[in-house]
Write a protein that holds these residues in place. Structure first.
Motif, PDB file in Angstrom:
ATOM      1  N   ALA A 181       0.846  -1.193   0.051  1.00  0.00           N
ATOM      2  CA  ALA A 181       0.017  -0.092   0.025  1.00  0.00           C
ATOM      3  C   ALA A 181       0.751   1.417  -0.027  1.00  0.00           C
ATOM      4  N   GLY A 227      -7.108  -5.228   1.255  1.00  0.00           N
ATOM      5  CA  GLY A 227      -6.928  -4.291   2.437  1.00  0.00           C
ATOM      6  C   GLY A 227      -6.973  -4.884   3.532  1.00  0.00           C
ATOM      7  N   SER A 252      -4.642  -0.316   5.681  1.00  0.00           N
ATOM      8  CA  SER A 252      -3.711  -0.486   4.498  1.00  0.00           C
ATOM      9  C   SER A 252      -4.638  -0.816   3.279  1.00  0.00           C
ATOM     10  N   ALA A 253      -4.533  -0.182   2.198  1.00  0.00           N
ATOM     11  CA  ALA A 253      -5.383  -0.671   1.088  1.00  0.00           C
ATOM     12  C   ALA A 253      -4.708  -0.679  -0.187  1.00  0.00           C
ATOM     13  N   THR A 259      -9.718   0.902  -0.649  1.00  0.00           N
ATOM     14  CA  THR A 259      -9.619   2.081   0.303  1.00  0.00           C
ATOM     15  C   THR A 259     -11.295   2.355   0.711  1.00  0.00           C
ATOM     16  N   TRP A 263     -12.877   1.960   4.544  1.00  0.00           N
ATOM     17  CA  TRP A 263     -13.186   2.813   5.303  1.00  0.00           C
ATOM     18  C   TRP A 263     -14.558   2.928   5.428  1.00  0.00           C
ATOM     19  N   ASP A 284      -3.655  11.654   2.544  1.00  0.00           N
ATOM     20  CA  ASP A 284      -4.321  10.512   2.450  1.00  0.00           C
ATOM     21  C   ASP A 284      -5.705  10.466   1.660  1.00  0.00           C
TER      22      ASP A 284
END
Length: 415
Positions: A181, A227, A252-253, A259, A263, A284
């Protein structure tokens, strides 16, 4: 460069005196002993890189160690001595012990062929006077549960698996995703030893601070892991009901869809009201995905501090954003071999050549500022505006452009 008080001497810490080293560090940082955690987790610093200042009575007055790291830099990587476990007993302060330890660290790092050192500063004012420059920032977010994210194609077809962390099964998986990542991001240091990887997934009960046992969320595309996140919830109930906090240790993705899916999962857990992120780069993806960033609280702090030990080797180890031909006049009180005028010539491919020169300097700066510039997250022009780099604006602009990185530097794990 530094003289210890009479009767004090610098020594290598043997394995049988690790507990004495721990005691000094606990006294320095006001940390309570945790024998259970010490039994569950391996000591992370290699024994041959542990040093102490021994007092006249044979006890340890101060300690430090370092990790053998490989630091990603723009377009490459460099051997890096990660300074850590630096502590002086409260009753041994103001005797020059820290300066003596830093001197020892710089000398030993150079002997090992490490042209760069880096650290996380417990106290920001300390390390600048030893030539370390603040080279990266980090941001921690506190995000309300249910915060909306902008849509990302492909996220909806990914799945999430949740399980308790099993260090034996998950340490390598977490590290693999972490490294992949962070590919291409300066400062994103791999955790190269089994001990460091064990610390990442370690979960001693005494360190949970009221949280549940550590959990692992895995984002999957079929059977392909895309991820991972390490997190734990801290349960709380208020007058209006559940008020738990999600504390994310690491996330981490590998791509935008994973990602988004990771999330989306973390931001919508039942019985929770807020999510606290780990240290993130200032660019980010999560910062860009939030539909409404205003309810999110942000805390911006310094991340890596970088010290160049061998200026020509360090500068030649990275790539630059464009051609340049600039003469730098560097000052370095602790390592005089770095001081003087260096001509930095960057070709069309971003490769640099460093050589000594007697011609007038375009930019004059201390090795501290050069370390701050090194990972591409700082501006020489801004340093010039602050009086920390001297040169005409055109030269400072050229230096800023050459050193720039397309990704903001960060190291997500503190060493």
């Amino acid at each position: 460069m530094s003289t210890l008080p009479t009767g004090y001497r610098t020594v290598v810490v043997p394995p049988e005196r690790i507990e004495e080293l721990r005691t000094v560090d606990q006294l320095a940082f006001a940390v309570a002993p945790d024998p259970e955690a010490d039994q569950l987790l391996p000591f992370p610093v290699p024994h041959d890189r542990l040093m102490a200042v021994e007092s006249p009575d044979g006890t340890y007055a101060a300690v430090h160690g370092s990790y053998d790291l490989v630091m990603p830099v723009p377009g490459g990587q460099v051997a890096c001595a990660g300074l850590t476990w630096v502590g002086v007993r409260p009753d041994e302060r103001r005797r020059g012990l820290l300066r003596a330890m830093i001197t020892t660290h710089l000398e030993r790092s150079l002997e090992r062929g490490e042209p760069v050192s880096a650290l996380f500063a417990a106290e920001a004012p300390i390390y600048g006077r030893f030539g370390y420059g603040s080279a990266a920032d980090q941001v921690r977010l506190t995000v309300p549960r249910g915060a909306a994210l902008r849509p990302v194609a492909g996220s909806e077809r990914l799945t999430v698996r949740l399980e308790r962390v099993d260090p034996g099964r998950h340490a390598e998986l977490v590290e693999d995703l972490y490294v992949r990542a962070g590919a291409g991001r300066p400062g994103w240091v791999p955790r190269a030893t089994p001990a460091l990887r064990a610390y990442t997934v370690g979960d001693p009960p005494g360190r949970r601070a009221g949280c549940e046992p550590l959990l692992l969320a895995t984002v999957l595309d079929g059977q392909d892991v895309r991820g991972v996140a390490l997190f734990a919830r801290k349960a709380s109930w208020g007058e209006d009901g559940a008020d738990a906090v999600v504390k994310v240790r690491e996330a981490s993705a590998l791509d935008p869809a994973s990602t988004h899916r990771l999330w989306s999962f973390l931001l919508d857990l039942d019985l929770t009201t807020t999510v606290e992120t780990p240290p993130l780069a200032v660019d980010d993806p999560l910062l860009h995905l939030l539909v409404d960033p205003r309810p999110t609280r942000r805390r911006l702090t310094d991340n890596l501090w970088v010290r160049l030990l061998d200026v020509p080797t360090a500068l030649a180890a990275r790539r630059y954003a464009g051609p340049a031909d600039v003469v730098l006049e560097v000052t370095d009180v602790l390592l005089p071999a770095n001081a003087g005028r260096w001509r930095l010539v960057v070709d069309a491919d971003g490769a640099a050549d460093l050589s000594r020169t007697d011609v007038d300097a375009d930019v004059a700066l201390d090795v501290r500022e050069l370390g701050a510039l090194y990972l591409g997250g700082r501006s020489a022009a801004a340093m010039g505006s602050a009086g920390l780099a001297r040169g005409d604006r055109a030269a400072l602009d050229r230096l800023t452009t050459a050193f720039a990185s397309s990704l903001a530097p960060v190291c997500p794990f503190m060493f």
